[in-house]
Design a protein around this motif. Sequence first.
Motif, PDB file in Angstrom:
ATOM      1  N   LEU A 168       0.608  -1.267  -0.064  1.00  0.00           N
ATOM      2  CA  LEU A 168      -0.228   0.014   0.093  1.00  0.00           C
ATOM      3  C   LEU A 168       0.799   1.381  -0.030  1.00  0.00           C
ATOM      4  O   LEU A 168       0.522   2.228  -0.434  1.00  0.00           O
ATOM      5  N   ALA A 169       2.156   1.092   0.717  1.00  0.00           N
ATOM      6  CA  ALA A 169       2.848   2.410   0.757  1.00  0.00           C
ATOM      7  C   ALA A 169       3.303   2.982  -0.624  1.00  0.00           C
ATOM      8  O   ALA A 169       3.305   4.070  -0.947  1.00  0.00           O
TER       9      ALA A 169
ATOM     10  N   PHE B 139      -0.214   7.578  -5.996  1.00  0.00           N
ATOM     11  CA  PHE B 139      -1.144   8.239  -5.982  1.00  0.00           C
ATOM     12  C   PHE B 139      -0.947   9.710  -5.538  1.00  0.00           C
ATOM     13  O   PHE B 139      -1.455  10.490  -6.477  1.00  0.00           O
ATOM     14  N   ILE B 140      -0.052   9.981  -4.654  1.00  0.00           N
ATOM     15  CA  ILE B 140       0.331  11.376  -4.375  1.00  0.00           C
ATOM     16  C   ILE B 140       0.849  11.999  -5.547  1.00  0.00           C
ATOM     17  O   ILE B 140       0.707  13.132  -6.015  1.00  0.00           O
ATOM     18  N   PHE B 141       1.671  11.298  -6.343  1.00  0.00           N
ATOM     19  CA  PHE B 141       2.379  11.814  -7.606  1.00  0.00           C
ATOM     20  C   PHE B 141       1.115  12.118  -8.700  1.00  0.00           C
ATOM     21  O   PHE B 141       1.173  13.265  -9.120  1.00  0.00           O
ATOM     22  N   ALA B 142       0.161  11.324  -8.680  1.00  0.00           N
ATOM     23  CA  ALA B 142      -0.756  11.447  -9.825  1.00  0.00           C
ATOM     24  C   ALA B 142      -1.629  12.726  -9.423  1.00  0.00           C
ATOM     25  O   ALA B 142      -2.004  13.522 -10.123  1.00  0.00           O
ATOM     26  N   VAL B 143      -2.106  12.849  -7.957  1.00  0.00           N
ATOM     27  CA  VAL B 143      -2.815  13.798  -7.604  1.00  0.00           C
ATOM     28  C   VAL B 143      -2.224  15.276  -7.757  1.00  0.00           C
ATOM     29  O   VAL B 143      -2.922  16.104  -7.708  1.00  0.00           O
ATOM     30  N   GLN B 144      -0.953  15.242  -7.635  1.00  0.00           N
ATOM     31  CA  GLN B 144      -0.134  16.501  -7.333  1.00  0.00           C
ATOM     32  C   GLN B 144      -0.017  17.149  -8.796  1.00  0.00           C
ATOM     33  O   GLN B 144       0.129  18.236  -9.359  1.00  0.00           O
TER      34      GLN B 144
ATOM     35  N   THR C  49     -10.093  10.357   0.715  1.00  0.00           N
ATOM     36  CA  THR C  49      -9.374   9.356   0.300  1.00  0.00           C
ATOM     37  C   THR C  49      -9.228   8.204   1.441  1.00  0.00           C
ATOM     38  O   THR C  49      -9.409   7.153   1.392  1.00  0.00           O
ATOM     39  N   VAL C  50      -8.810   9.006   2.512  1.00  0.00           N
ATOM     40  CA  VAL C  50      -9.048   8.254   3.877  1.00  0.00           C
ATOM     41  C   VAL C  50     -10.185   7.528   4.296  1.00  0.00           C
ATOM     42  O   VAL C  50     -10.410   6.293   4.440  1.00  0.00           O
ATOM     43  N   GLY C  51     -11.618   8.073   3.988  1.00  0.00           N
ATOM     44  CA  GLY C  51     -12.897   7.656   4.066  1.00  0.00           C
ATOM     45  C   GLY C  51     -13.008   6.544   3.312  1.00  0.00           C
ATOM     46  O   GLY C  51     -13.713   5.607   3.617  1.00  0.00           O
ATOM     47  N   ALA C  52     -12.472   6.704   1.947  1.00  0.00           N
ATOM     48  CA  ALA C  52     -12.778   5.676   0.844  1.00  0.00           C
ATOM     49  C   ALA C  52     -12.041   4.222   1.323  1.00  0.00           C
ATOM     50  O   ALA C  52     -12.647   3.304   1.325  1.00  0.00           O
ATOM     51  N   VAL C  53     -10.609   4.614   1.746  1.00  0.00           N
ATOM     52  CA  VAL C  53      -9.969   3.424   2.195  1.00  0.00           C
ATOM     53  C   VAL C  53     -10.483   2.739   3.381  1.00  0.00           C
ATOM     54  O   VAL C  53     -10.622   1.383   3.558  1.00  0.00           O
TER      55      VAL C  53
ATOM     56  N   LEU D  60      -7.849  -3.677  -3.864  1.00  0.00           N
ATOM     57  CA  LEU D  60      -7.424  -2.481  -3.502  1.00  0.00           C
ATOM     58  C   LEU D  60      -6.527  -1.677  -4.276  1.00  0.00           C
ATOM     59  O   LEU D  60      -6.443  -0.589  -4.639  1.00  0.00           O
ATOM     60  N   TRP D  61      -5.374  -2.537  -4.344  1.00  0.00           N
ATOM     61  CA  TRP D  61      -4.097  -2.087  -4.921  1.00  0.00           C
ATOM     62  C   TRP D  61      -4.476  -1.806  -6.306  1.00  0.00           C
ATOM     63  O   TRP D  61      -3.990  -0.803  -6.709  1.00  0.00           O
ATOM     64  N   ILE D  62      -5.071  -2.790  -7.102  1.00  0.00           N
ATOM     65  CA  ILE D  62      -5.373  -2.534  -8.515  1.00  0.00           C
ATOM     66  C   ILE D  62      -6.288  -1.465  -8.633  1.00  0.00           C
ATOM     67  O   ILE D  62      -5.959  -0.529  -9.569  1.00  0.00           O
ATOM     68  N   GLY D  63      -7.366  -1.289  -7.920  1.00  0.00           N
ATOM     69  CA  GLY D  63      -8.111  -0.265  -7.953  1.00  0.00           C
ATOM     70  C   GLY D  63      -7.248   1.122  -7.858  1.00  0.00           C
ATOM     71  O   GLY D  63      -7.748   2.050  -8.565  1.00  0.00           O
ATOM     72  N   GLY D  64      -6.627   1.056  -6.810  1.00  0.00           N
ATOM     73  CA  GLY D  64      -5.914   2.452  -6.460  1.00  0.00           C
ATOM     74  C   GLY D  64      -4.843   2.730  -7.622  1.00  0.00           C
ATOM     75  O   GLY D  64      -4.772   3.864  -8.163  1.00  0.00           O
ATOM     76  N   LEU D  65      -4.364   1.718  -8.165  1.00  0.00           N
ATOM     77  CA  LEU D  65      -3.320   1.789  -9.424  1.00  0.00           C
ATOM     78  C   LEU D  65      -4.094   2.544 -10.476  1.00  0.00           C
ATOM     79  O   LEU D  65      -3.605   3.455 -11.378  1.00  0.00           O
ATOM     80  N   VAL D  66      -5.065   1.970 -10.863  1.00  0.00           N
ATOM     81  CA  VAL D  66      -6.105   2.247 -12.037  1.00  0.00           C
ATOM     82  C   VAL D  66      -6.302   3.742 -12.087  1.00  0.00           C
ATOM     83  O   VAL D  66      -6.339   4.621 -12.638  1.00  0.00           O
TER      84      VAL D  66
END
Length: 351
Positions: A42-43, A49-54, A197-201, A246-252
Amino acid sequence: MHVPDGFINAPVSAATGVVAAGAIAVSLRGARRELDERTAPLAGLVAAFIFAVQMLNFPVAAGTSGHLLGGALAAILVGPFTGVLCVSVVLLMQGILFADGGLTALGVNITDMAIVTTVVSYAVFRVLVKVLPRGRRTVTVASFAAALLSVPAAAVAFTLIYALGGTTDVSIGKVATAMIGVHVLIGLGEAAITALTVGAVIAVRPDLVHGARGLRQRLKLRVNGELVDAPAPTAPVAARTSRRALWIGGLVTSLVLAGFVSYYASSSPDGLEKVAADQGIDQKAKEHAAADSPLADYSVKDVADARLSGGLAGVIGVGVTVVAGSGVFWVVRRRRAPGDVTPSSTAVENV
């Protein structure tokens, strides 16, 4: 808030480099206690995810935009030590590959965007979850407040660093007022993204959220007229989503955000760029050492179509970041001692 080369003089840049190196060394050791075979993957995803949202700059005022810093999000999801490493990996990838944030200013950026945001946000978060009623909503509310405060804290930190090593003669009072003012607004966007994001996880895998550990609310039974804790369940509550899903969904999601949604992000200068231009801080800014990188400015060299160029750069950035981050955290987890891991089986439960 990526500080370019030339804003801060060499001695202070070197000093912040020492601070950053020390913090990373401490974080590498501390992350051993935060990561296990379930949370380490997850880390790496959090970093990507941070890279993408930035890449998703959002407008905050006339001619000014902001973007996620990510310290609060990383600290709450994977722990403060691991959070410092997550944001540091992102900053390193951005500086080397995308010419975003100066290489001589890397220590400044890690100190400001990785260390300050993570420490401040996690301290605020822990205080709030102790004083507020226990439950999933508490974690989400605390995440919002912690993220909100972390951004102006980073603005204050930059102002202090600039006061010590700024390369132009600009009133520190004016810099502080402008930086804090615009970054309070950016903090609202940071808080919303972090809380969502925290709420979704938490909704699908509360056991994987570091900030939710130890917050399980025990059932109460009335025995002889008195309320006592019920025995802990012998079997854990079944997760709604597997770790792999969860990992695949987050990566996509990260790939879609960086590869497609980023095209529609605000093109206005971010908070630091705007303040630097208005106050004259950027008078001695230097060209980035990686300005000729094939991915500089988040576009692929020799690809004429802006949408395709930016999308490919975003996808490449997510891929490189998730690989680099996952590699770092895999090594950290492998090096942990038997007693280093903090149990991650207790999650928030509303009862």
